[in-house]
Structures are given as structure tokens and as C-alpha cells.
Write a protein that holds these residues in place. Structure first.
Motif, PDB file in Angstrom:
ATOM      1  N   UNK A 137       0.829  -1.211   0.000  1.00  0.00           N
ATOM      2  CA  UNK A 137       0.000   0.000   0.000  1.00  0.00           C
ATOM      3  C   UNK A 137       0.860   1.257   0.000  1.00  0.00           C
ATOM      4  N   UNK A 138       1.934   1.260   0.778  1.00  0.00           N
ATOM      5  CA  UNK A 138       2.828   2.417   0.819  1.00  0.00           C
ATOM      6  C   UNK A 138       3.495   2.642  -0.539  1.00  0.00           C
ATOM      7  N   UNK A 139       3.934   1.562  -1.175  1.00  0.00           N
ATOM      8  CA  UNK A 139       4.556   1.686  -2.488  1.00  0.00           C
ATOM      9  C   UNK A 139       3.574   2.236  -3.521  1.00  0.00           C
ATOM     10  N   UNK A 140       2.321   1.823  -3.449  1.00  0.00           N
ATOM     11  CA  UNK A 140       1.287   2.311  -4.364  1.00  0.00           C
ATOM     12  C   UNK A 140       1.055   3.798  -4.169  1.00  0.00           C
ATOM     13  N   UNK A 141       0.949   4.237  -2.876  1.00  0.00           N
ATOM     14  CA  UNK A 141       0.754   5.670  -2.593  1.00  0.00           C
ATOM     15  C   UNK A 141       1.950   6.493  -3.050  1.00  0.00           C
ATOM     16  N   UNK A 142       3.153   5.972  -2.853  1.00  0.00           N
ATOM     17  CA  UNK A 142       4.360   6.691  -3.284  1.00  0.00           C
ATOM     18  C   UNK A 142       4.368   6.839  -4.804  1.00  0.00           C
ATOM     19  N   UNK A 143       4.009   5.811  -5.520  1.00  0.00           N
ATOM     20  CA  UNK A 143       3.974   5.853  -6.983  1.00  0.00           C
ATOM     21  C   UNK A 143       2.953   6.883  -7.477  1.00  0.00           C
TER      22      UNK A 143
END
Length: 173
Positions: A6-12
């Protein structure tokens, strides 16, 4: 989904927004528009695209350069005609001076040239750009020719009967 995913998705998503925002800031005109320029002296088989703003600058620069070239050519043509006429008048003046035994021998002053065209006397003025008709009782009934060639330079008649160098007349049109 795990917390890391989820964090990687938000960062992207955030990095994508940041990149779009930076691109909008660099394009103050808006989205970039491109044009396919037509080559000025070649066939249009090229497939290059350039930015519209760059193309406009190139077109303006090219137009300005073409105008400067046209003016430079007109100036050089004007000077060439003046030199040609002055050489012709100097040759005539030297021939007259050599045949005239009664010349005063004045030197240092620029001579006043007078020439005859079809039996009509003219005085050369403006550095050879204008031929003023000299009033004469004997030849007053003769019309001034519409065109006259003096020493390889063409002159054109005005309303008043004077002759103007054709290069000047063309330049004023």
C-alpha cells in the motif's frame, strides 16, 4: 494487500502527480504543441516535428533576414547605377573639356553636368538620380521621352517633364 505494498502504491501515485505538476510548471504556454515545418527550399519529405514557439521564432528571424537582404541588394543596385552614371558623365565632361579650347581651367569645384536627350537639355542633380529639364525656347514644344537610357542607366519621365532614375521609382512603389 500488505502494508508495504500500500505504501509503495501511494508513493507511486504521489510521484506521478509531482512529475505532472513539474511538467506543467515548465510549460507556461500550456501543453506543448508541435508543428511540422515545411522546408523553405526543399521537397516536403521530412518528418521532423518542432515546438510551435521555436518554429514561430525561426519564421520571424527568417523574415527579418530576408527583408535585410532585400534592402542591402537595393542599396547596392542604387550605388552601382549612380557609379555607372557618374563614370559616363565624367567621360562626357572630359571629352567636352578636351575639345573646348576656351575652358577656364577651374579645378576643385564639382562640375554641373548638362546633357542632351533627343534634343532636350537636362541638368543632372541629386548625384545623378534626377535630370531636370532646362527651359529652352527652341525645344519647348518637344515632349520629354517616357524612358531614356543615359550611360546604361534608365530614367523615367515625371508629370513635370523631368527624368528620374528608374531604380528610385521602383523603390518607392
Amino acid at each position: 494487500m500488505s502494508e508495504d505494498a500500500e505504501l509503495k502504491l501511494k508513493i507511486a501515485q504521489l510521484s506521478g502527480r509531482i512529475n505532472r505538476k513539474e511538467q506543467e510548471d515548465t510549460n507556461t504556454v500550456g501543453p506543448a504543441s508541435f508543428v511540422k515545418p515545411a522546408p523553405p527550399h526543399a521537397s516536403s519529405n521530412g518528418t521532423s516535428l518542432i515546438n510551435a514557439a521555436v518554429y514561430e521564432r525561426q519564421v520571424m528571424t527568417r523574415a527579418k533576414d530576408m527583408e535585410e537582404t532585400r534592402k542591402a541588394k537595393a542599396r547596392s543596385r542604387d550605388e552601382r547605377e549612380k557609379r555607372r552614371l557618374n563614370r559616363h558623365l565624367q567621360r562626357l565632361y572630359q571629352q567636352q573639356a578636351s575639345t573646348d579650347k576656351s575652358s577656364n581651367g577651374k579645378t576643385g569645384t564639382s562640375p554641373v553636368y548638362e546633357i542632351m536627350i533627343q534634343g532636350i537639355r537636362f541638368r543632372v542633380t541629386n548625384g545623378g538620380s534626377r535630370l531636370l529639364k532646362i527651359p529652352d525656347e527652341l525645344h519647348s514644344t518637344r515632349p520629354t521621352p517616357k524612358r531614356a537610357n543615359v550611360g546604361g542607366v534608365t530614367f523615367v519621365r515625371s508629370k513635370t517633364g523631368n527624368l528620374y532614375r528608374s531604380g528610385i521609382v521602383k523603390a518607392k512603389r
